[in-house]
Design an enzyme around this catalytic site. Structure first.
Site, PDB file in Angstrom:
ATOM      1  N   GLY A   1       4.033  12.220   0.709  1.00 20.52           N
ATOM      2  CA  GLY A   1       3.720  11.945   2.135  1.00 20.52           C
ATOM      3  C   GLY A   1       4.998  10.803   2.860  1.00 20.52           C
TER       4      GLY A   1
ATOM      5  N   GLY B   1       5.263   7.512   5.978  1.00 21.12           N
ATOM      6  CA  GLY B   1       4.501   7.079   7.253  1.00 21.12           C
ATOM      7  C   GLY B   1       5.756   6.163   7.814  1.00 21.12           C
TER       8      GLY B   1
ATOM      9  N   PHE C   1       6.736   3.424   7.613  1.00 20.34           N
ATOM     10  CA  PHE C   1       7.300   2.298   6.926  1.00 20.34           C
ATOM     11  C   PHE C   1       8.087   3.032   5.805  1.00 20.34           C
ATOM     12  CE2 PHE C   1       3.542  -0.114   8.063  1.00 20.34           C
ATOM     13  CZ  PHE C   1       4.573  -1.097   8.628  1.00 20.34           C
TER      14      PHE C   1
ATOM     15  N   VAL D   1       6.320   8.340   0.505  1.00 20.39           N
ATOM     16  CA  VAL D   1       5.477   8.284  -0.817  1.00 20.39           C
ATOM     17  C   VAL D   1       5.689   9.143  -1.681  1.00 20.39           C
ATOM     18  CG1 VAL D   1       3.229   8.154  -1.579  1.00 20.39           C
ATOM     19  CG2 VAL D   1       3.557   7.107   0.613  1.00 20.39           C
TER      20      VAL D   1
ATOM     21  N   LYS E   1       5.395   3.904  -3.387  1.00 23.86           N
ATOM     22  CA  LYS E   1       5.740   3.868  -1.988  1.00 23.86           C
ATOM     23  C   LYS E   1       6.970   3.207  -1.729  1.00 23.86           C
ATOM     24  CE  LYS E   1       3.238   2.033   2.219  1.00 23.86           C
ATOM     25  NZ  LYS E   1       1.896   1.561   2.636  1.00 23.86           N
TER      26      LYS E   1
ATOM     27  N   ASP F   1      -7.147  -0.974  10.278  1.00 27.08           N
ATOM     28  CA  ASP F   1      -6.217   0.349  10.568  1.00 27.08           C
ATOM     29  C   ASP F   1      -7.189   1.418   9.777  1.00 27.08           C
ATOM     30  OD1 ASP F   1      -4.932   2.161  11.802  1.00 27.08           O
ATOM     31  OD2 ASP F   1      -3.286   2.063  10.323  1.00 27.08           O
TER      32      ASP F   1
END
Ligand SMILES: *[C@@H]1O[C@H](CO)[C@@H](O)[C@H](O)[C@H]1NC(C)=O
Ligand SMILES: *[C@@H]1O[C@H](CO)[C@@H](O)[C@H](O)[C@H]1NC(C)=O
Ligand SMILES: *[C@@H]1O[C@H](CO)[C@@H](O)[C@H](O)[C@H]1NC(C)=O
Ligand SMILES: *[C@@H]1O[C@H](CO)[C@@H](O)[C@H](O)[C@H]1NC(C)=O
Ligand SMILES: *[C@@H]1O[C@H](CO)[C@@H](O)[C@H](O)[C@H]1NC(C)=O
Ligand SMILES: *[C@@H]1O[C@H](CO)[C@@H](O)[C@H](O)[C@H]1NC(C)=O
Ligand SMILES: *[C@@H]1O[C@H](CO)[C@@H](O)[C@H](O)[C@H]1NC(C)=O
Ligand SMILES: *[C@@H]1O[C@H](CO)[C@@H](O)[C@H](O)[C@H]1NC(C)=O
Ligand SMILES: *[C@@H]1O[C@H](CO)[C@@H](O)[C@H](O)[C@H]1NC(C)=O
Length: 827
Positions: A516, A518, A520, A523, A537, A634
């Protein structure tokens, strides 16, 4: 009668399936339903199929799919609009060289390719190894027609996305209408040659996403899509054609770019070992990708507060709208332009603005470019066309600059026209630096101080002495080392993991391990030496916001222990690396199940109800029972992870805030979160409390029950979002119509109805009306009578509109079944 027919249709294809291993169809053959042709290397297969999960559907389509992948993945469909009813379809190639699909029962022609101007003696249709289905002469390679010229929703390697300037043919992607209807849907994906070429996604006529112009290496706004060990990318532009394409570097991999029915362009790579697609790039990865979100001269920065800001030396055009988080009107210069006396200011780290109104020259230098721009009073900015080798060529914009965003890595420079009075006499590099700092510093420092502040207050109650020390350090928080020490200190209770261990576990952060990405960072899946699976992460090295996020997440989550919260196992702070190690969740996140036509069948109602209850308990723990008391801020489907038994675990505490014993919330100028889940008082006024989490939870319940996303919910009869739709049906006593068809046959109607009801209570407009999480937990499991919900917040959403982008503050009253609502009424 019906039942018998259905039986026949499911059984027949099984024993009729005579797989001729041929890759070619000749004029003497026909292709019947149940038969297929297969490309010579066995990658692609062509034949009849039923779309979606209803394999017993009588609607049959001619299509191409991956032979190697057991879950049917059509990459091209011939008769998208008109299916063959039943199994009487026949595909054949006829002289002088076209394909025709007929229904052998009614004798109707359902689909055919166009006549070609060329005619050949002995036409054949052949499925090539690339996935291209072509009509050609049996004896030479002259092509009469090819499926690559008429893409469906998928761009394969070596397919061209763009325009043939000689014939006028445009090859572009068009989404399916839904996961089980390949008819042309709302979304299209073009390589748009207006001005300087860029990738555009449209919904109907309106642009909704832009990957940015080509800069020699990649699309300006898609940093991931650059040459790498798997694929290479390129834009081809000459007198004959303008197109974008990618090629596979390693032919043993499969990769596609798919435009999904809900308008997401995703580049996927097939990982054989894991029997699954990995998402490699996604067009709506974050909401700064929403087209024109911040208006002209506004720039979007993820995780800043608010996300939209005016560029330096610009101010909001309508400050009132701007403060209400309606940024569509954009910004204007502090000092108006004079034209003859203007200059330019350099801005760095941006995704280049919309180039539909631009002009370019491939040979000019940047200085020549500046002169051309200066001479033309409508030229508002310029930059290098190609950023390779220090930059070459000239790209300049005529008119306002729209759809800018700040990219933490791989942003570009742009020179924007400015009145002479704005340009300070200091020249050269010192000025450049001060501009960069002026943009980047105040924001990140403010954010750091805010978060550090929150963390410190928490710590003070616990470790007074140590905190004092840290606070002292904070004051001279100027160099990175000190900051790392500080983070290290706060993370003391967590095991520190060596970078080398993590590198080993993730195979040097290899692409195959990526699960994954994102805002930031990325992952990865990792396996520790003892065999334990972990999720790693890795925060992107250069993003300052990442540091804050890291600090926040470490300090908050390290203190939390609950079976419905994802567990942080350790962290790593070495050199520039900041890494978090979590327990691994084999089933990834909830959104991958409930919003996916095929996988949603795996989640029956008892599993979903367990998930709803688990999230509720996790949230109750955060709000009331944990020592820190935390507002998540969130909560959304993609932040709910699923373990091997499909138990939910809330994740991603990057935006979470703690609050003291008596407080219940706070006010912030920094609205972060995800559209579709944010409560009105938070999105509009920045007020957050446990009740804003309750609102997000309500949205989540409705999404889990319906299998639909609140944002981007579409209904033919009205433009309410999912919340509005659920409320309308509830008022009319028709709640059950919202239930995911996969769940309808389950005999849990009362639980389903109850969940919808609780969901509606959670999304009520006024925070005071919403129940707290402990009441929610009780309401879900007890049989008691529930109060009637009042109208929800945010139940209409302005259509994604070219002129304004997304906007919360839609003040146009909208009449739905004699209920007239004005969204901002309750402010
Ligand atoms: C599947 O298709 C059949 C035949 O077209 C139809 O009768 C049935 O309702 C469909 N089932 C679902 C779940 O859509
Ligand atoms: C098509 O229909 C005709 C007459 O209805 C029948 O003779 C023929 O066998 C059919 N062809 C195929 C391929 O099913
Ligand atoms: C279908 O069309 C073909 C050619 O036009 C004709 O020969 C055949 O008889 C027709 N079959 C039926 C069932 O109408
Ligand atoms: C046939 O040509 C028309 C217009 O030239 C085009 O719109 C259509 O997509 C073509 N169809 C096929 C199947 O090639
Ligand atoms: C990417 O790879 C392709 C194919 O190898 C090559 O033609 C192209 O120049 C490369 N692009 C860059 C920016 O290196
Ligand atoms: C291509 O990818 C496969 C599967 O990931 C890998 O085994 C193989 O070594 C790769 N080949 C090259 C030349 O990189
Ligand atoms: C621009 O500035 C110059 C010098 O200050 C002045 O003479 C000229 O009139 C101005 N032009 C416009 C269009 O304002
Ligand atoms: C681009 O600029 C060069 C150098 O200024 C010039 O010779 C050339 O004609 C320009 N090309 C176009 C298409 O304007
Ligand atoms: C500025 O450039 C644009 C695009 O080349 C052109 O249409 C426009 O006429 C130019 N304006 C002036 C004042 O030269």
């Amino acid at each position: 009668m019906n039942k018998i027919l259905l039986f026949l249709f499911t059984i027949l294809p099984l024993f009729q399936k005579v797989e001729s291993q041929s890759d070619t169809l000749t004029t003497s053959q026909i292709l019947k339903d149940g038969e297929t042709i297969i490309s010579s290397d066995g990658t692609f297969e062509l034949g009849f199929f039923s779309a979606g999960k209803n394999s017993s559907s009588r609607n049959r389509y001619i299509g191409i799919w991956y032979k190697k992948i057991s879950a049917l993945t059509p990459i091209w469909v011939a008769n998208r609009q008109i299916p063959v009813k039943g199994i009487s379809g026949i595909l054949k190639i006829v002289e002088p060289g076209y394909l025709v699909l007929i229904n052998n029962v009614t004798n109707d022609t359902i689909w055919s390719t166009n006549f070609s101007s060329i005619s050949v003696k002995n036409p054949v249709a052949k499925l090539l190894d690339t996935g291209n289905f072509v009509i050609k002469d049996a004896n030479d390679d002259l092509l009469l027609w090819q499926s690559f010229d008429y893409p469906s929703d998928t761009l394969l390697a070596s397919m061209k996305l763009g325009r043939d300037l000689v014939t006028g043919l445009e090859r572009y992607l068009r989404s399916w209408k839904s996961d089980d209807d390949p008819a042309p849907g709302d979304y299209t994906y073009h390589c748009d040659p207006t001005g300087y070429p860029q990738d555009l996604m449209r919904r109907g006529p309106n642009v909704v996403y832009r990957a940015g112009p080509w800069n020699g290496l990649r699309w300006s706004g898609a940093p991931n899509m650059v040459n790498n060990s798997v694929t290479s990318f390129g834009l081809v532009m000459n007198d004959q054609e303008i197109y974008y394409k990618y090629e596979l570097v390693n032919k043993s991999l499969l990769t596609t770019l798919v435009l999904t029915p809900n308008g997401n362009a995703m580049r996927m790579i097939w990982i054989e070992k894991r029997e699954g697609w990995v998402n490699y790039h996604s067009a709506d990865a974050d909401h700064c990708d929403t087209y024109k979100l911040c208006g002209a001269y506004g720039t979007c920065t993820m995780f800043s507060d608010p996300v939209c800001r005016c560029l330096d030396k610009f101010v909001p055009k309508h400050p009132d709208d701007w403060n209400r988080a309606d940024w569509s009107s954009g910004c204007v210069r502090n000092h108006p332009l004079n034209c003859s006396e203007d200059g330019f200011i350099k801005y760095t780290g941006v995704k280049l603005p919309d180039t539909r109104y631009s002009w370019f020259n491939e040979t000019m230098t940047l200085d020549e470019c500046k002169l051309v721009c200066l001479r033309n009073c409508s030229c508002m900015g310029y930059t290098s066309l190609d950023i390779r080798n220090g930059g070459s060529g000239c790209l300049l914009w005529i008119g306002e600059l729209v759809d800018l965003r700040q990219l933490s890595e791989s942003g570009q420079d742009i020179y924007i026209r400015m009145a002479a009075s704005e340009i300070s006499p200091i020249d050269g590099s010192s000025r450049k630096k001060s501009i960069i700092l002026a943009i980047a510093l105040p924001l990140s420092i403010a954010a750091i101080l805010l978060m550090v502040g929150v963390c410190l207050i928490l710590r003070r109650q616990k470790k007074r002495a140590e905190t004092m020390l840290i606070e002292k350090r904070k004051l001279d928080d100027s160099n990175n080392k000190d900051k790392n020490n500080q983070i290290r200190r706060e993370a003391l209770e967590l095991p520190l993991v060596d970078l080398s261990t993590i590198m080993k576990a993730t195979n040097n952060f290899s692409l195959e391990n990526k699960i994954g990405a994102g805002g930031f960072g990325k992952v990865f899946k990792g396996v520790l030496e003892e065999g334990q699976e972990v999720a790693v992460k890795r925060l992107s090295e250069t993003s300052r916001q990442g540091n804050d996020e890291f600090k926040n997440e470490v300090s908050c989550i390290a203190e939390l222990q609950h079976r419905n919260l994802v567990k942080l196992l350790g962290c790593c702070i070495e050199e520039e690396e900041k890494i978090l190690v979590y327990e691994y969740m084999p089933n990834k996140s909830l959104d991958l199940f409930i919003f996916d036509q095929r996988r949603s069948t795996l989640l029956d109602w008892p599993k979903r109800f367990n998930i709803i209850n688990g999230i509720a308990r996790g949230l109750m723990y955060l709000h009331q029972d944990s020592r820190l008391r935390i507002i998540h801020r969130d909560l959304k489907a993609s932040n709910v992870l699923l373990d091997f038994e499909m138990n939910p675990k809330i994740s991603d505490f990057g935006m979470a805030r703690s609050f003291g014993g008596n407080e219940t919330g706070d006010n912030t100028n920094r609205v972060v979160g995800t559209y579709g889940y944010m409560s009105p008082e938070y999105a509009v006024d920045g007020i957050f409390s446990v009740k804003s989490d309750v609102f997000s939870f309500g949205v989540l319940i409705l999404e889990i029950v319906s299998g639909k996303k609140n944002r981007r919910f579409i209904h033919p009869d009205h433009n309410l979002n999912l919340i509005g739709h659920a409320w309308m049906l509830h008022r009319e006593g028709r709640s059950s119509e919202i239930i995911d068809p996969n769940l309808v046959e389950s005999c849990h109607t009362s639980e389903l109805q109850r969940s919808i009801h609780v969901g509606l209570l959670c999304v009520q407009q006024s925070p005071e009306d919403r129940p707290n999480m402990s009441s929610v937990v009780l309401m879900l499991t007890n049989e008691g009578i529930l109060p009637q919900p009042k109208p929800p917040g945010f139940f209409t959403e302005r259509n994604i509109d070219d002129a304004t982008g997304y906007s919360w503050s839609d003040q146009t009253p909208c009449s739905v079944n004699d209920v007239t609502v004005t969204l901002l009424d309750a402010r």
